[in-house]
Design an enzyme around this catalytic site. Structure first.
Site, mmCIF file in Angstrom:
data_model
loop_
_atom_site.group_PDB
_atom_site.id
_atom_site.type_symbol
_atom_site.label_atom_id
_atom_site.label_comp_id
_atom_site.label_asym_id
_atom_site.label_seq_id
_atom_site.Cartn_x
_atom_site.Cartn_y
_atom_site.Cartn_z
ATOM 1 N N ALA A 130 -8.962 3.348 -7.126
ATOM 2 C CA ALA A 130 -8.106 4.219 -7.938
ATOM 3 C C ALA A 130 -6.649 4.098 -7.501
ATOM 4 O O ALA A 130 -5.737 4.094 -8.334
ATOM 5 C CB ALA A 130 -8.580 5.664 -7.813
ATOM 6 N N TYR A 131 -6.442 3.981 -6.201
ATOM 7 C CA TYR A 131 -5.083 3.799 -5.664
ATOM 8 C C TYR A 131 -4.483 2.493 -6.165
ATOM 9 O O TYR A 131 -3.322 2.460 -6.614
ATOM 10 C CB TYR A 131 -5.154 3.818 -4.145
ATOM 11 N N LEU A 132 -5.245 1.407 -6.089
ATOM 12 C CA LEU A 132 -4.736 0.106 -6.531
ATOM 13 C C LEU A 132 -4.378 0.126 -8.017
ATOM 14 O O LEU A 132 -3.341 -0.405 -8.428
ATOM 15 C CB LEU A 132 -5.764 -0.985 -6.254
ATOM 16 N N LYS A 135 -1.100 2.156 -8.477
ATOM 17 C CA LYS A 135 0.075 1.400 -8.050
ATOM 18 C C LYS A 135 0.381 0.265 -9.024
ATOM 19 O O LYS A 135 1.545 -0.014 -9.327
ATOM 20 C CB LYS A 135 -0.140 0.831 -6.649
#
Length: 219
Positions: A130-132, A135
């Site tokens: 989810a972070y990738l 970003k």
């Protein structure tokens, strides 16, 4: 130069604030919690308390007036809920870019991460995936803007080892570690090198002195 840093209490941001202040630059750091202010003051930065998840573009633009450049170094953090990956790592970055444009600040440096332009591989931890994605979406938004002289910096795995002053900085570096000290030093170089605008650069530890690596990236 006056530089405003979103995520001003982060580990890289505090290092960057110290370096800029030592150069005699004016630096301010946007923080969410008032109790973080003393750490910024010790680093030579003026604290600005503002929650980027709830602030309006106009409110943030007011904090960016008279800035020469801005740096987005905020992040939801490894232990944050999935929703905050979107509201901070994507949403706050996009809003900060909107605010920079509204305030007439063209120079925008984004601290991103490697591998965000591709779908996370099967088996990737869901939170990290989810972070990738967040970003990657933020980077795509920034790169589409004609009103910003943006640079996106994508460091490798961050460590707290002492900086070496030697890095590899290029469009593609391969995966490797890099110290937070060296990331901060490269950010100083990018802020003072207009020729790195509209570049997406990966950063790892290496064998090239920081100033030389930044100059080469400016081409």
């Amino acid at each position: 130069m006056r530089v405003v840093i979103a995520g001003g209490h982060g580990q890289v941001a505090l290092r960057l604030e110290r370096l800029l202040a030592a150069r005699g630059e004016q630096v301010a750091g946007i923080i969410r919690r008032p109790e973080q202010a003393s750490d910024l003051q010790a680093a030579g930065a003026a604290p600005v308390v503002c929650d980027l998840e709830s602030a309006t573009v106009g409110e943030v633009a007011g904090h960016l007036k008279a800035a020469s450049a801005v740096v987005f170094a905020a992040g939801a953090g490894a232990g944050s809920q999935f929703a905050r990956k979107d509201t901070v790592d994507r949403g706050a970055a996009v809003m900060f870019a909107d605010a920079a444009e509204a305030a007439g600040v063209r120079r925008f440096v984004m601290v991103s991460a490697m591998r965000v332009d591709q779908e996370p591989s099967e088996g990737t931890d869901p939170g990290f995936a989810a972070y990738l994605r967040a970003k990657g979406a933020a980077d795509a938004d920034i790169r589409a803007r004609s009103g910003l002289d943006w640079t996106i910096l994508r460091p490798g795995r961050l460590t707290n080892d002492p900086g070496t002053g030697l890095v590899t900085l290029a469009e593609s570096t391969g995966r490797a570690d890099v110290t937070r000290d060296d990331v901060a030093a490269v950010l100083v170089g990018l802020l003072h090198t207009p020729g790195t605008a509209r570049r997406t650069l990966e950063l790892t530890g290496g064998s090239t002195p920081v100033n030389e690596a930044v100059a080469q990236a400016a081409g």
